[in-house]
Design an enzyme around this catalytic site. Structure first.
Site, PDB file in Angstrom:
ATOM      1  N   ASP A   1       0.895  -1.084   0.061  1.00  0.00           N
ATOM      2  CA  ASP A   1      -0.007  -0.022  -0.057  1.00  0.00           C
ATOM      3  C   ASP A   1       0.894   1.064  -0.018  1.00  0.00           C
ATOM      4  OD1 ASP A   1      -2.240   1.757   0.191  1.00  0.00           O
ATOM      5  OD2 ASP A   1      -1.779   1.977   2.395  1.00  0.00           O
ATOM      6  N   SER A   2       0.285   2.341  -0.415  1.00  0.00           N
ATOM      7  CA  SER A   2       1.140   3.560  -0.185  1.00  0.00           C
ATOM      8  C   SER A   2       1.397   4.053   1.128  1.00  0.00           C
ATOM      9  CB  SER A   2       0.136   4.910  -0.705  1.00  0.00           C
ATOM     10  OG  SER A   2      -0.954   5.000  -0.101  1.00  0.00           O
TER      11      SER A   2
ATOM     12  N   TYR B   1      -0.566   8.535  -2.737  1.00  0.00           N
ATOM     13  CA  TYR B   1      -0.577   8.214  -4.097  1.00  0.00           C
ATOM     14  C   TYR B   1      -1.791   8.803  -4.638  1.00  0.00           C
ATOM     15  CZ  TYR B   1       2.950   4.193  -3.555  1.00  0.00           C
ATOM     16  OH  TYR B   1       4.019   3.457  -3.627  1.00  0.00           O
ATOM     17  N   GLY B   2      -2.856   9.035  -3.886  1.00  0.00           N
ATOM     18  CA  GLY B   2      -4.296   9.382  -4.329  1.00  0.00           C
ATOM     19  C   GLY B   2      -4.327  10.834  -5.190  1.00  0.00           C
TER      20      GLY B   2
ATOM     21  N   CYS C   1      -4.305  -1.216  -2.140  1.00  0.00           N
ATOM     22  CA  CYS C   1      -4.481   0.334  -2.333  1.00  0.00           C
ATOM     23  C   CYS C   1      -5.173   0.299  -3.642  1.00  0.00           C
ATOM     24  CB  CYS C   1      -3.108   0.883  -2.379  1.00  0.00           C
ATOM     25  SG  CYS C   1      -2.933   2.656  -2.977  1.00  0.00           S
ATOM     26  N   ASN C   2      -6.345   1.314  -3.598  1.00  0.00           N
ATOM     27  CA  ASN C   2      -7.133   1.391  -4.634  1.00  0.00           C
ATOM     28  C   ASN C   2      -6.427   2.115  -5.643  1.00  0.00           C
ATOM     29  OD1 ASN C   2     -10.087   0.680  -3.922  1.00  0.00           O
ATOM     30  ND2 ASN C   2      -9.163   1.193  -2.141  1.00  0.00           N
ATOM     31  N   THR C   3      -5.723   3.367  -5.424  1.00  0.00           N
ATOM     32  CA  THR C   3      -5.056   3.860  -6.236  1.00  0.00           C
ATOM     33  C   THR C   3      -4.013   3.237  -7.180  1.00  0.00           C
ATOM     34  OG1 THR C   3      -5.228   5.800  -4.752  1.00  0.00           O
ATOM     35  CG2 THR C   3      -3.841   6.059  -6.528  1.00  0.00           C
TER      36      THR C   3
ATOM     37  N   GLU D   1      -6.011   9.270   9.394  1.00  0.00           N
ATOM     38  CA  GLU D   1      -4.737   8.950   9.791  1.00  0.00           C
ATOM     39  C   GLU D   1      -4.634   9.823  11.223  1.00  0.00           C
ATOM     40  OE1 GLU D   1      -1.443   9.808   7.197  1.00  0.00           O
ATOM     41  OE2 GLU D   1      -2.147   8.072   5.877  1.00  0.00           O
TER      42      GLU D   1
ATOM     43  N   CYS E   1     -11.305   3.527  -1.036  1.00  0.00           N
ATOM     44  CA  CYS E   1      -9.931   3.888  -0.682  1.00  0.00           C
ATOM     45  C   CYS E   1      -9.883   3.210   0.647  1.00  0.00           C
ATOM     46  CB  CYS E   1      -9.852   5.345  -0.283  1.00  0.00           C
ATOM     47  SG  CYS E   1      -8.396   5.899   0.294  1.00  0.00           S
TER      48      CYS E   1
ATOM     49  N   HIS F   1      -8.417   3.837   3.311  1.00  0.00           N
ATOM     50  CA  HIS F   1      -8.435   4.675   4.471  1.00  0.00           C
ATOM     51  C   HIS F   1      -9.744   4.759   4.797  1.00  0.00           C
ATOM     52  CE1 HIS F   1      -4.311   5.814   4.096  1.00  0.00           C
ATOM     53  NE2 HIS F   1      -4.411   6.584   4.961  1.00  0.00           N
TER      54      HIS F   1
HETATM   55  N1  DGL Z   1      -4.329   3.884   0.283  1.00  0.00           N
HETATM   56  C1  DGL Z   1      -4.625   4.886  -0.843  1.00  0.00           C
HETATM   57  C2  DGL Z   1      -5.917   4.084  -1.714  1.00  0.00           C
HETATM   58  O1  DGL Z   1      -6.660   3.153  -1.339  1.00  0.00           O
HETATM   59  C3  DGL Z   1      -5.139   6.028  -0.207  1.00  0.00           C
HETATM   60  C4  DGL Z   1      -4.026   6.713   0.563  1.00  0.00           C
HETATM   61  C5  DGL Z   1      -3.150   7.559  -0.561  1.00  0.00           C
HETATM   62  O2  DGL Z   1      -3.645   8.481  -1.197  1.00  0.00           O
HETATM   63  O3  DGL Z   1      -2.045   7.364  -0.659  1.00  0.00           O
HETATM   64  O4  DGL Z   1      -6.624   4.704  -2.433  1.00  0.00           O
END
Ligand code: DGL
Length: 277
Positions: A14-15, A46-47, A77-79, A157, A192, A194
């Site tokens: 993940d990011s 990453y988003g 991580c979705n992004t 966070e 996401c 988060h």
């Molecule tokens: N983990 C990222 C996601 O699932 C969210 C945090 C980010 O933007 O890095 O999209």
């Protein structure tokens, strides 16, 4: 296939810390498996980055996991799933790799009755349209809307997952979706990693009639099936859990504990440099 391969860990990437919500679901579903979690905390979020950059970061992260020896990869991580999955599958055609978008889309389609589905995600995920495509592929008449809910990342966070600020933020992001009752979604996808800690606030704003789905549980089921199909399930030994980040071991351990639902010792979190990959 030798037992030594079956007992290798599963790499989870993940990011930063959000993927720990996915890791929690993976551990519940697959208690005998070992996991190696890698969070690219030095380069998050990453988003808000372009997909070319996220693709490059994800390739570096997976190269690190492969170098350490993993039997499968979960892009938690979705992004990164939206931006990098095709490149990852091309680079590692033999390695089982799954992302969180397809399982999330499957969960949304299973839950909707009206076909109106809304995605809450980062800017990058919304821009790429991957959820939209994955849902339409399964349910061609679906009406999919998306909201880039960037502030949710910071709220989660910070641990501000209830109270006035969280309620106001959720209210502001969700209001356009529910402005016209006849067009309102019946399913909200937490697109996401988060966002699951904010599920209660999102539910309070959206109302009880809206179903909230996230991809953690369906990703865990998809991984379970994939391991069985490839005869890769761990068969013996104690499940191990290890963490590495690209920066801020102490913060990762402190903030990550609430995402994972268990204590993480900062001394057990390794620091790695992905730019060398
Ligand atoms: N983990 C990222 C996601 O699932 C969210 C945090 C980010 O933007 O890095 O999209």
């Amino acid at each position: 296939l030798s037992n030594s391969v079956r007992n290798l860990p599963i790499g989870v990437f993940d990011s930063g810390i959000g993927g720990l919500t996915v890791l929690a679901a993976l551990r519940r579903q697959l208690p005998h498996e070992s996991f190696f979690y890698l969070g690219d905390t030095a380069r998050l979020p990453y988003g808000t980055k372009t997909s070319a950059t996220v693709e490059r970061y994800a390739l570096q992260a997976v190269a690190e996991l492969v170098r350490r020896g993993v039997k499968a990869i979960v892009v938690a991580c979705n992004t990164a799933s939206a931006a990098a999955l095709p490149a990852l599958l091309k680079q590692y055609p033999e390695l089982p790799i799954i992302g969180v978008i397809e399982p999330g889309a499957a969960a949304a389609v299973a839950a909707t009755r009206t076909g109106r589905i809304a995605i809450l995600a980062t800017e990058g995920t919304v821009r790429g349209g991957a959820y939209q495509r994955a849902i339409i592929q399964r349910l061609p008449h679906a009406k999919v809307s998306s909201v880039a809910a960037t502030l949710f990342v910071a709220l989660a966070e910070e641990g501000w997952i209830s109270g006035e600020v969280a309620m106001l933020t959720a209210g502001t992001y969700l209001a356009p979706l529910f402005a016209d009752a006849a067009a309102a979604p019946d399913v909200l996808v937490l697109g996401c990693t988060h966002f699951p800690p904010l599920a209660d606030v999102i539910r309070a704003v959206a109302g009880e009639r809206v179903q909230i789905v996230d991809s953690a549980q369906t990703t865990a089921l998809a991984l379970h099936e994939l391991l069985n199909a490839r005869d890769l399930a761990a068969n013996a030994g104690a499940a191990r859990l290890a963490f590495a980040v690209t920066d801020g071991e102490e913060r990762f351990a402190r903030v990550g504990a609430s995402f994972l639902g268990m204590v993480i010792e900062a001394s057990a979190v390794e620091r790695v440099d992905l730019s060398a990959r």
